[in-house]
Design an enzyme around this catalytic site. Structure first.
Site, PDB file in Angstrom:
ATOM      1  N   TYR A  27      57.785  82.217 119.028  1.00 24.96           N
ATOM      2  CA  TYR A  27      56.633  83.079 118.852  1.00 24.96           C
ATOM      3  C   TYR A  27      56.293  83.728 120.186  1.00 24.96           C
ATOM      4  CZ  TYR A  27      52.318  85.039 117.204  1.00 24.96           C
ATOM      5  OH  TYR A  27      51.349  85.937 116.838  1.00 24.96           O
TER       6      TYR A  27
ATOM      7  N   GLN B 270      51.125  84.267 109.670  1.00 23.47           N
ATOM      8  CA  GLN B 270      52.157  84.740 108.740  1.00 23.47           C
ATOM      9  C   GLN B 270      53.546  84.702 109.382  1.00 23.47           C
ATOM     10  OE1 GLN B 270      49.493  86.389 109.807  1.00 23.47           O
ATOM     11  NE2 GLN B 270      49.988  88.474 110.477  1.00 23.47           N
TER      12      GLN B 270
ATOM     13  N   ASN C 256      47.619  82.321 119.702  1.00 18.58           N
ATOM     14  CA  ASN C 256      46.171  82.126 119.603  1.00 18.58           C
ATOM     15  C   ASN C 256      45.839  80.966 118.653  1.00 18.58           C
ATOM     16  OD1 ASN C 256      46.507  83.055 116.994  1.00 18.58           O
ATOM     17  ND2 ASN C 256      45.736  85.109 117.432  1.00 18.58           N
TER      18      ASN C 256
ATOM     19  N   SER D 185      45.291  76.823 131.081  1.00 18.88           N
ATOM     20  CA  SER D 185      46.067  76.482 132.261  1.00 18.88           C
ATOM     21  C   SER D 185      45.238  75.739 133.319  1.00 18.88           C
ATOM     22  CB  SER D 185      46.621  77.776 132.869  1.00 18.88           C
ATOM     23  OG  SER D 185      47.589  77.483 133.833  1.00 18.88           O
TER      24      SER D 185
ATOM     25  N   GLN E 250      45.549  80.617 138.703  1.00 16.05           N
ATOM     26  CA  GLN E 250      45.349  80.010 137.383  1.00 16.05           C
ATOM     27  C   GLN E 250      44.023  80.450 136.778  1.00 16.05           C
ATOM     28  OE1 GLN E 250      47.955  78.494 135.771  1.00 16.05           O
ATOM     29  NE2 GLN E 250      48.814  79.363 137.635  1.00 16.05           N
TER      30      GLN E 250
ATOM     31  N   HIS F 219      43.878  83.472 134.494  1.00 10.38           N
ATOM     32  CA  HIS F 219      44.487  83.431 133.156  1.00 10.38           C
ATOM     33  C   HIS F 219      43.444  83.447 132.051  1.00 10.38           C
ATOM     34  CE1 HIS F 219      48.805  83.085 133.249  1.00 10.38           C
ATOM     35  NE2 HIS F 219      48.779  82.211 134.224  1.00 10.38           N
TER      36      HIS F 219
ATOM     37  N   GLU G 115      48.712  69.972 135.172  1.00 10.25           N
ATOM     38  CA  GLU G 115      49.839  70.785 134.713  1.00 10.25           C
ATOM     39  C   GLU G 115      50.654  71.278 135.928  1.00 10.25           C
ATOM     40  OE1 GLU G 115      48.587  74.511 133.110  1.00 10.25           O
ATOM     41  OE2 GLU G 115      50.507  74.924 132.136  1.00 10.25           O
ATOM     42  N   HIS G 116      49.962  71.920 136.885  1.00 12.62           N
ATOM     43  CA  HIS G 116      50.588  72.405 138.116  1.00 12.62           C
ATOM     44  C   HIS G 116      49.990  71.664 139.300  1.00 12.62           C
ATOM     45  CE1 HIS G 116      50.489  76.051 135.421  1.00 12.62           C
ATOM     46  NE2 HIS G 116      51.759  76.046 135.725  1.00 12.62           N
TER      47      HIS G 116
ATOM     48  N   ASP H 137      55.959  80.386 138.031  1.00 12.29           N
ATOM     49  CA  ASP H 137      55.687  81.124 136.795  1.00 12.29           C
ATOM     50  C   ASP H 137      56.791  82.123 136.476  1.00 12.29           C
ATOM     51  OD1 ASP H 137      53.341  79.958 136.024  1.00 12.29           O
ATOM     52  OD2 ASP H 137      52.079  81.311 137.205  1.00 12.29           O
TER      53      ASP H 137
ATOM     54  N   GLU I  57      63.458  38.721 107.162  1.00 12.78           N
ATOM     55  CA  GLU I  57      62.619  39.857 106.765  1.00 12.78           C
ATOM     56  C   GLU I  57      62.646  40.097 105.253  1.00 12.78           C
ATOM     57  OE1 GLU I  57      63.660  43.248 109.182  1.00 12.78           O
ATOM     58  OE2 GLU I  57      62.811  42.363 111.002  1.00 12.78           O
TER      59      GLU I  57
ATOM     60  N   HIS J 165      70.383  44.035 102.685  1.00 16.14           N
ATOM     61  CA  HIS J 165      70.817  44.216 104.069  1.00 16.14           C
ATOM     62  C   HIS J 165      71.779  43.087 104.452  1.00 16.14           C
ATOM     63  CE1 HIS J 165      67.395  46.971 104.318  1.00 16.14           C
ATOM     64  NE2 HIS J 165      67.695  47.283 105.570  1.00 16.14           N
TER      65      HIS J 165
END
Lengths: 433, 433
Positions: free
Chosen positions: B130, B191, B214, B237, B259, B262, B327-328, B361, B415, B420
C-alpha cells in the site's frame, strides 16, 4: 466417510476449491466479555485476577498464592515416574539442540563509501507463556514455547497455567523446570493474558506473550497486541500426507488420525498417486476408528473435513499441496527429498515413511507450533526468532556523508520534509567550509 | 516549549513515567465503515472498488483502467529531473545492497541418532504494497517496502496507490520501476486493502500486505490479518537523541525537528549529560521553528510531546533509552559504539554526529519502516524476513526412530493422544519384528 476427489474428474476444480475454503471453525464472539475482563484487571489488578480465578477455576486464592512456589513444583515433579521423566528430558534436549541453531547472527561491515552498516539482535527482556489447563494441558507445548524463548536469551520467562479446582499437572511442572521457566502463576483465561500484558501488584508485565488457548485467550491476545507482541493465533490442526502406493495403509491411516484426534475441526487429507491405495487407507481408518480412545472426535473430523485425492503424478500432488499450504506435510514416497524441493508453502515437512508426524509433535526437534489455515503461505512456525528483535546500525564518516548526503537532501526536498534535508545540509556545510 | 526533566529531581520518576505513557494518538473508530467496505468488495469485486474510487478519489474509471499501464508509467517517469532520478537510484542501490545481506540461510544436518533435521526458507509468492496518495506519498517508503520483497524473491509484487483527481506522482512511479514492482493499481483506502486480500476480477489476491496508510487502511489491514499476512501497524514517528555537550546545538535541533515535522503526534526527545547544552538545543529549536516550512506541525509536536532530559552519566542515558525503546536512536557522544553496546531495545541506531537520522530515511541502506510506540521491545523493522517463511524438515531413519520413537510413545500416552503414539508404535513394531 471422507470426500474422495480425483484430478481427472471434470468437477475436480470446484470440489478442491470447496475443500480449500471450507470453514472449519466457528469462533464464538467473546470479544465484549474479554474487553471487560481486561479493563477490570487493569483497574483492580490482583483483586480482579483473584475474583475471576475463584469464579472460573473454583479456586479461592490470596495474592501471595498466585505463584506456584518452587517447593510446590518440587512436590509435583516428585510424582512423575521415571519413564515419563526420561521421555520429557529427551524431548527437551532435542528441542533445545534444534533451536540453538536458530540464533541469528549480528552483522557489521563497511561499504565502498566508508559508511559502517549492520544490525544487532537482542532478546526480548520478558516473555509470558500461556499454558492451557485441564484436558488440553500439554507438557510438550510448554517445551515448544519455553525452550525457544530461553535459547533466545529471554531473562524473565513467566507462565500462566490455570489449575481448575486446584489440580496441578505434574508433567507440566516438570516441563517448566526443564525449560528454565522463572515464574509460574496458577491463573488462566483472559485474566491471565491481561495480567501478563499490563501487570498487577504481584505479576510484572511482559513484552511478549505466546502459547495456545481457548476462544477467550485468543481474543485477549488479539486485544493486547501492540501493547505486547504475540505469536500467531492458531487454528485447528491439519495434516496432509502425500503417499505413493508403496506404503502400509495402516501407518498412513494412523498418521491421518493423529491430527483428527486433536479436534473435531481438525483436517486430515491424503493425496495419492494410487487410487486403490487411497481406498485401502480409508478402510484402515474405519478399522482404527472402531477402537481409538478419541474415536468420537477423530471420526467427526474425518467425516466432516477428511479427504482423499487421487492425482496423476507427484508433480500434481506438489502443486495441490502448495495451494493447501498445509501445517504438517508428510512425504511418503520413494524419493521424498526430491519431492520436497517442489514444496513452496508448508509449516513442517516429514520426509519418508519412517517419519510419522507425531515424531515432530514431541521429540524430533523442530517446533510443533506451526502456521494453520493456509497461513504457511506467509508465516512460519514458532522459533528463536519470535523472541529476538533486530536493531539496525548506521555510522557515517565525513567522507560517507559527502558521498551520500546530497541524495538525502534531494529526496527530502522532493518529499517536502525540509528539516530532514537541513539536518544533512548543516553537516555538509561544515565539511565543505 | 518541551518538558525539561532532570534525573536528580525528586519527581523525576513520576514525570518520566508520564512521558512514557502519554497517549499521542487518538485513532478515530472507523472499524464499522471499513468492515462494510471490505464486505462490499468481497461481494461486488471490481464494481465496488470502482464505486469507492469515484466517491473518495473523484475519479471515474472502468475496470480496465484500474491498472496504471507501463506506457503511463513511462510517461510519468519522463517528467522526473536528472537530479531526483540520480538520488532515487542511489537510494535504491544502497537499500538493495543492505537488504541483500539479510537473505537467511537454509540448514540441514544429521544428528547423533541419525535423524536428518533442518529448515528451508521460501519467499512469499505474491505481496501487495500500500502506497499512500497525496501529500504523504513518499517514494522513499515505496523503495523501503518493495526492495526487501523483491530481494526476498517475491515473484508477484502489486502496489496500490490512490491518485485523487487522477494526479500521479512521477517519483513514486520511478520508485516502483526501480524496485521491480510488477503491477500498479490506482486505488486506495480500505477498498484497496480488500482488493489485495480477497482479489477482484481484475486484481488477483496476494498473500502478504505491507505499507503505511491512514486510519481506514490500518483498520482494514487489521481486519484482513489471518487471511493474509500484514506488517506492523505503524504509529507516529519518534526520535531519541543521546548527546553529550560536545555537539553543535543546531545539528541536534534539526535532528529533533526532522521527526517532529512528520506529524503533530510525533515525539522528539533529547537526553543529555550537559544541562546547559540541553538549553542551547531548546533555543536552537525555537530559532529553527521560526522559519521551517512545516513549523506548525513541528512546533505542535515539540510543544506537546518534546522533552529534554538531563542525566548524570551515559549509563543512565542508556537505561532511560531502554525504557523508552525508541524507533530512532541517535548516539552523539565521543564513543557511540561503546554506548550502543548498552542499548537493548531500539529500532535503529545512528552512531556519531555525522549520522543524522535523515540519512536512514533515504540513503543509509537500513529500512526506515521501524517499530514505534515502544514496540522495539518485541519487534523489528521491516526486512527481507517479512517476505520469507521457514519450513522445518525432519527425516528419520529406522535407527533414529528406534532411538527417539519410544519417548514419543510415552509422551503421547501422557497427553492421552493415542493415535499419535500408535503411529510410532506401528512402525517400531515392524522394525522390532
Amino acid at each position: 466417510m471422507p470426500v474422495f476427489l480425483d484430478t481427472n474428474a471434470p468437477d475436480f476444480e470446484d470440489a478442491f476449491a470447496a475443500l480449500l475454503t471450507a470453514k472449519r471453525e466457528d469462533s464464538p464472539d467473546v470479544d465484549d466479555t474479554v474487553a471487560a475482563i481486561i479493563a477490570d484487571v487493569r483497574a483492580r489488578g490482583d483483586e480482579a485476577v483473584l475474583d475471576y480465578t475463584a469464579r472460573f477455576d473454583r479456586l479461592d486464592l490470596t495474592a501471595d498464592q498466585l505463584a506456584i512456589s518452587a517447593s510446590e513444583v518440587d512436590a509435583e515433579i516428585a510424582k512423575v515416574d521415571d519413564t515419563d521423566r526420561a521421555a520429557l528430558e529427551q524431548a527437551a534436549e532435542r528441542i533445545r539442540a534444534y533451536h540453538a541453531r536458530q540464533i541469528p547472527e549480528d552483522a557489521r561491515w563497511t561499504d565502498p563509501e566508508g559508511a559502517e552498516l549492520g544490525w544487532r539482535w537482542t532478546p526480548v527482556s520478558a516473555a509470558g507463556l500461556y499454558v492451557p489447563g485441564g484436558l488440553a494441558s500439554y507438557p510438550s507445548s510448554l517445551l515448544m514455547n519455553a525452550i525457544p524463548a530461553k535459547v533466545a536469551g529471554v531473562s524473565r520467562l513467566a507462565i500462566t497455567v490455570p489449575t481448575p479446582d486446584g489440580v496441578i499437572n505434574p508433567l507440566v511442572m516438570l516441563a517448566a523446570r526443564l525449560s528454565g521457566v522463572d515464574e509460574i502463576y496458577r491463573i488462566g483465561g483472559a485474566q491471565a493474558i491481561a495480567a501478563l500484558a499490563y501487570g498487577t501488584e504481584t505479576i510484572a508485565p511482559v513484552d511478549k506473550i505466546t502459547g495456545p488457548g481457548n476462544a477467550f485467550v485468543a481474543a485477549a491476545k488479539r486485544r493486547v497486541f501492540g501493547r505486547v507482541g504475540i505469536d500467531m493465533i492458531a487454528g485447528p490442526s491439519e495434516i496432509l500426507v502425500i503417499a505413493d502406493g508403496d506404503n502400509d495403509p495402516d501407518w498412513i491411516a494412523l498418521d491421518l488420525m493423529s491430527q483428527a484426534e486433536h479436534d473435531e475441526s481438525a483436517q486430515s487429507i491424503l493425496i495419492t498417486t494410487d487410487e486403490t491405495f487411497g481406498r485401502e487407507v480409508a478402510a484402515a481408518v474405519e478399522a482404527r476408528l472402531e477402537t481409538l480412545e478419541r474415536r468420537a472426535i477423530a471420526g467427526a473430523s474425518w467425516r466432516d473435513f477428511g479427504a482423499i485425492i487421487t492425482v496423476r503424478d507427484l508433480a500434481e500432488a506438489a502443486a495441490l499441496s502448495n495451494r493447501i499450504a498445509p501445517e504438517h506435510l508428510e512425504l511418503c514416497t520413494a524419493d521424498p527429498d526430491a519431492l520436497s524441493e517442489k514444496i513452496t508453502h508448508a509449516g513442517a515437512i516429514f520426509l519418508g515413511q519412517w517419519t510419522p508426524e507425531a515424531i515432530g509433535d514431541y521429540v524430533g526437534g523442530p517446533n510443533h507450533v506451526l502456521p494453520t489455515a493456509r497461513s504457511a503461505r506467509f508465516s512460519s512456525g514458532l522459533s528463536v526468532m519470535d523472541f529476538v528483535k533486530r536493531t539496525t546500525l548506521a555510522k557515517m564518516t565525513p567522507d560517507a556523508l559527502r558521498a551520500i548526503g546530497p541524495a538525502a537532501e534531494t529526496l527530502a526536498r522532493a518529499e517536502s520534509l525540509e528539516a530532514h534535508g537541513l539536518s544533512v545540509t548543516a553537516r555538509l556545510r561544515k565539511l565543505n567550509r
